[in-house]
Design a protein around this motif. Sequence first.
Motif, PDB file in Angstrom:
ATOM      1  N   UNK A 493      19.653  18.102  -5.578  1.00  0.00           N
ATOM      2  CA  UNK A 493      19.681  16.751  -5.005  1.00  0.00           C
ATOM      3  C   UNK A 493      18.992  16.736  -3.651  1.00  0.00           C
ATOM      4  N   UNK A 494      19.273  17.743  -2.833  1.00  0.00           N
ATOM      5  CA  UNK A 494      18.642  17.790  -1.505  1.00  0.00           C
ATOM      6  C   UNK A 494      17.133  18.025  -1.622  1.00  0.00           C
ATOM      7  N   UNK A 495      16.733  18.860  -2.572  1.00  0.00           N
ATOM      8  CA  UNK A 495      15.298  19.070  -2.770  1.00  0.00           C
ATOM      9  C   UNK A 495      14.608  17.765  -3.155  1.00  0.00           C
ATOM     10  N   UNK A 496      15.261  16.978  -4.013  1.00  0.00           N
ATOM     11  CA  UNK A 496      14.704  15.683  -4.391  1.00  0.00           C
ATOM     12  C   UNK A 496      14.574  14.756  -3.189  1.00  0.00           C
ATOM     13  N   UNK A 497      15.593  14.781  -2.300  1.00  0.00           N
ATOM     14  CA  UNK A 497      15.528  13.969  -1.081  1.00  0.00           C
ATOM     15  C   UNK A 497      14.331  14.353  -0.220  1.00  0.00           C
ATOM     16  N   UNK A 498      14.152  15.655  -0.028  1.00  0.00           N
ATOM     17  CA  UNK A 498      13.046  16.111   0.826  1.00  0.00           C
ATOM     18  C   UNK A 498      11.692  15.743   0.215  1.00  0.00           C
TER      19      UNK A 498
END
Length: 1277
Positions: A493-498
């Motif tokens: 999820x955090x990778x998608x945000x970045x």
Amino acid sequence: MSTAAFHISSLLEKMTSSDKDFSRPRLPPGTSSGRLLPSLRSQVCFWRSSELLGSPPVPSPLRFMATSDLMSELQKDSIQLDEDSERKVVKMLLRLLEDKNGEVQNLAVKCLGPLVGKVKEYQVETIVDALCANMRSDKEQLRDIAGIGLKTVLSELPPAATGSGLATSVCRKITGQLTSAIAQQEDVAVQLEALDILSDMLSRLGAPLGAFHASLLHCLLPQLSSPRLAVRKRAVGALGHLAAACSTDLFVELADHLLDQLPCPRTPTSLAAVRTLIQCLGSVGRQAGHRLGAHLHHLVPLVGEFCNLDDDELRESCLQAFEAFLRKCPKEMGPHVSNVTSLCLQYMKYDPNYNYDSGDDDEEQMETEDSEFSEQESEDEYSDDDDMSWKVRRAAAKCMAALIGSRPDLVHDFHRTLAPELIHRFKEREENVKADVFGAYIVLLRQTRPPKGWLEAVEEPTQTGSNLHMLRGQVPLVIKALQRQLKDRSVRARQGCFSLLTELASVLPGSLADHMPVLVAGIVFSLGDRSSSSTIRMDALAFLQGLLGTEPAEAFHPHLPTLLPPVMACVADPFYKIAAEALLVLQELVRAMWPLDRPRVLNPEPYVGEMSAATLARLRATDLDQEVKERAISCMGHLVGHLGDRLGDDLEPSLLLLLDRLRNEITRLPAVKALTLVAVSPLRLDLKPILAEALPILASFLRKNQRALRLATLAALDALAQSQGLNLPPSAVQAVLAELPALVSESDMHVAQLAVDFLATMTRAQPATLAEVSGPVLSELLRLLRSPLLAAGVLTAVEGFLQALVGARPPCVDYAELINMLTAPVYDQALDSGPGLHKQVFHSLARCVAALAAACPHQAAGTANRLVCDARSPHSSTGVKVLAFLSLAEVGQVAGPGPQRELKAVLLEALRSPSEDVRAAASYALGRVGAGNLPDFLPFLLGQIEAEPPRQYLLLHSLREALGAAQPDSLKPYAEDIWALLFQRCEGAEEGTRGVVAECIGKLVLVNPPFLLPRFRKQLAAGRPHTRSTVITAVKFLISDQPSPIDPLLRSFIGEFMESLQDPDLNVRRATLAFFNSAVHNKPSLVRDLLDDILPLLYQETKIRRDLIREVEMGPFKHTVDDGLDVRKAAFECMYSLLESCLGQLDICEFLNHVEDGLKDHYDIRMLTFIMLARLAALCPAPVLQRVDRLIEPLRATCTTKVKAGSVKQEFEKQDELKRSAMRAVAALLTIPEVGKSPIMADFSSQIRSNPELATLFESIQKDSASVPSTDSMELS
């Protein structure tokens, strides 16, 4: 017997060992065990130990090791099998496929792959027959092995495109047996294996099986109604691959069958049957969607209705089918976009088992609890194995991404309808779905990205500006939706945000500055997350680096105390990839926070010590990865260059470490670049501690073959000379200068330019050091000036160096001596030998003479007088006169008024010279000299244009030069006179004269655009045809590839100018197309928003007009003349330019219609459309794939056309060039993955291979395309 043959025979012997035959391995005569294969050596040891222990060995290991060694041998390219060995190896491997030991069977199957390429065709057929027989065996294990074996053999067969017939013959042999195995429904396992193999075979080798396609289709269609799900799924996959390769008639039959079988959505008989049919449609859409376009008007409404049935798997299949249709047939899906959009929006939020409104409060509460307990609770509550709704949501998100990506023309609507819903769905609970929601929004961002060269119009809002404005309004919503996600436990999820935020920052630079607290908190959270993999930390660092490049530095100032510690921790991380990425971030941080071109706003004192210590620690370590070493050196270079005055005691150790890295061959290049950064710093740091040692090292680098190192070294030396000029030790400088003459050479112009730049800098800094090398350097320099390939940058550098030589006190070289050296190559020529040297050389020498005159103003008048005398003298050669006039053109503005009357007479007389070169040089000189003295020269020049009609063309060239060189304000008093004179000559008979007039008008308009540009309206409305075409041509000269003050004014008039495409005169339309092409090529932002109105007019000009074709009698022959050819050619040239700069604004399907017509047009247009087709295949393969069958026919016609036997040589050459160009287009089409499955393309490929001439031509084109070097620009910083 050779050693290799003996090995094979020995291995076969081991494989034939029966359970009771434990014969000891024999060595060939004279062979020691050390020369055997590793496993044979182990066998010898194994047998000897067995003999000593007195126990017989087990046979399986022996067969296993022998088979393993056989596989190693077969994988070698050098192995050659004779016919007897082939037969024995094939026989043995087929026997081992039935071995009792499973490991031996597995190895034997693996051997089949490399064996296929080593044996003759009939042996491969033997293998295939045996495997097909084993597939019908009663033993399950043997069936499995046979299935794996057939897949292995098929995967190793050479593609049909290579010209090998092996694949075709093997597939034909297999196909019949596979269809019978599929039709027999007694054993499902056999059916499944046969369907798997058939699917593999059709995916790789579908086209050569054309004769079997009908039987395969009739065999596979009944399997769609099989009671077994596994059979139906495999049949669906096989039909998808078959659809891509079969003929049009069979494809229509398949599509009609699927349509007929689909029941009415309101009364479906069986959901399982409907699911299978919809899945089959999706499979056909993915594999051959480009062929479905004609059926979509029936299919799409039907599939849309099935979406409303209460079955999640069916909904997923329907949405997947829509995704395939959108990707493969975007044009045909146009009428259905609104329905598909509403379905995507409906099902993207379809989550019947979860209440998101209460979920927010639950999540906040759950975050305070123990992580393990909360994860367990989450699983208990929501992870239901029967919940398929997440698959529906994921399919909807993917379909939405395909919709956005396939319709760039609807981006504005998507921002209004889809973007808010996508942002709202960022809270999605299922990780896989969330990733696809992020992906869909990222596609929208990419579609919103302004095109290259886009300029935002302040006065007039554009579509692109409107989209960006809407996106800017979404930024707060995006940040709010991602605030919690940035601290989510899920790494994905955090990778998608970045990823999403990176794309957003690149599309809208500066838009995230107001939200920095949220972003910094998310970055720090991920940088401190050591519980998961290192990937998330690297992603966070990469995002931070991008953010530093797009957001203003002031936004980071309050957060630096929070941000810097975790970055420093990453710099010290033991994992090299994290350390390297962190050093890059630190480097960007230093560059952004404390830039050199602006005053410091942030006090670096609290941070510089920590940053310096962390970087020095990495710089001192010697056992690092190469990437970390290079990044540490670069980072230290930035630290010293930007903050060297605050490093204190760390400065000298840092410089010494850089010096040490200069000595290391691995790190010398980054060390040289770091030294350059330090040297160019405006801090003017004291580099004395390292200069004496660094200069000899840098001098040695100039002798290296590594070009990048030489370029970087010259840049570093120039920077050091500029910043430390007087501090450079003369002895060390001499060592460097001694290397330079060899670098001043036309073999590498860029190196020569940097070398001359450094010489100029050293001449100004330490003129005395040039004494010893000035002779050799000047000798090479003069040789360089005589090169016709001299680049403008090198010439500018040479001018600077020559000026430095005569400008030094005392001068390094005498002015007169240097002038004589420069002009000697021309003055030493024989009187009547003509110019001799290349034209460009005269211009280069003239520029150098002018540069010397500018550096010595007191000598300029004397030089000008000498040049006038040389030009007037009847004894001067043509070359001397040309050089004299060109030099006067450059010197005239420097020398002052001087004897102007005499100069006018000389120039006018030269315009009558019999030598074309002298006339051109005199014309150029008259304009350039006149620009420096307008009150005296311009009225004289205008008078001569009126009085001398025979020399009007040359005098207009002079006027063009004067208008280009003079200051605009100084020309305003004469603007009306010039305007009147030029428009009197717009109706001249000679097109060349009208071209020069148009250029003069264009330059004149730039003097006062608001006053003069509106006058064009009157001329276009009332002028005669030649005047109208001249005006339009003049507008073309107002467009440059750089931003210009006239651009906003030009943008407001460009629509009116383009209306000339409807002018009844051919020449006017051709001039308008040339102007439009210039605008598209140089400044597409001028016309991008007008394309909807311009393109129909442009496409109209691509059509052949029969009323413009006439027959001309030439003696006994009749010759056909097409008066519209030039206009059509200009229109196709515009189309090609549009591909490069305005692709997003084009309807590619409509565009291709006209390209298709151009493929059958005149020679020149066909050449152009072949290039366009190759470009289209690379830029937008999906629409090209849709009509590839129609595009092949004109290509085939071109390649197979024969020139009549009695034709002239030029006709043969033209046809050869056409064939080569058509073949390039074919090669480009074949790079589209699915094109090879087209039956028409497969047939054409077979025709090319069977024709020796075409096959040779195609191979040479493929080699040429493979050897073309990358066009990426080389980084020289």
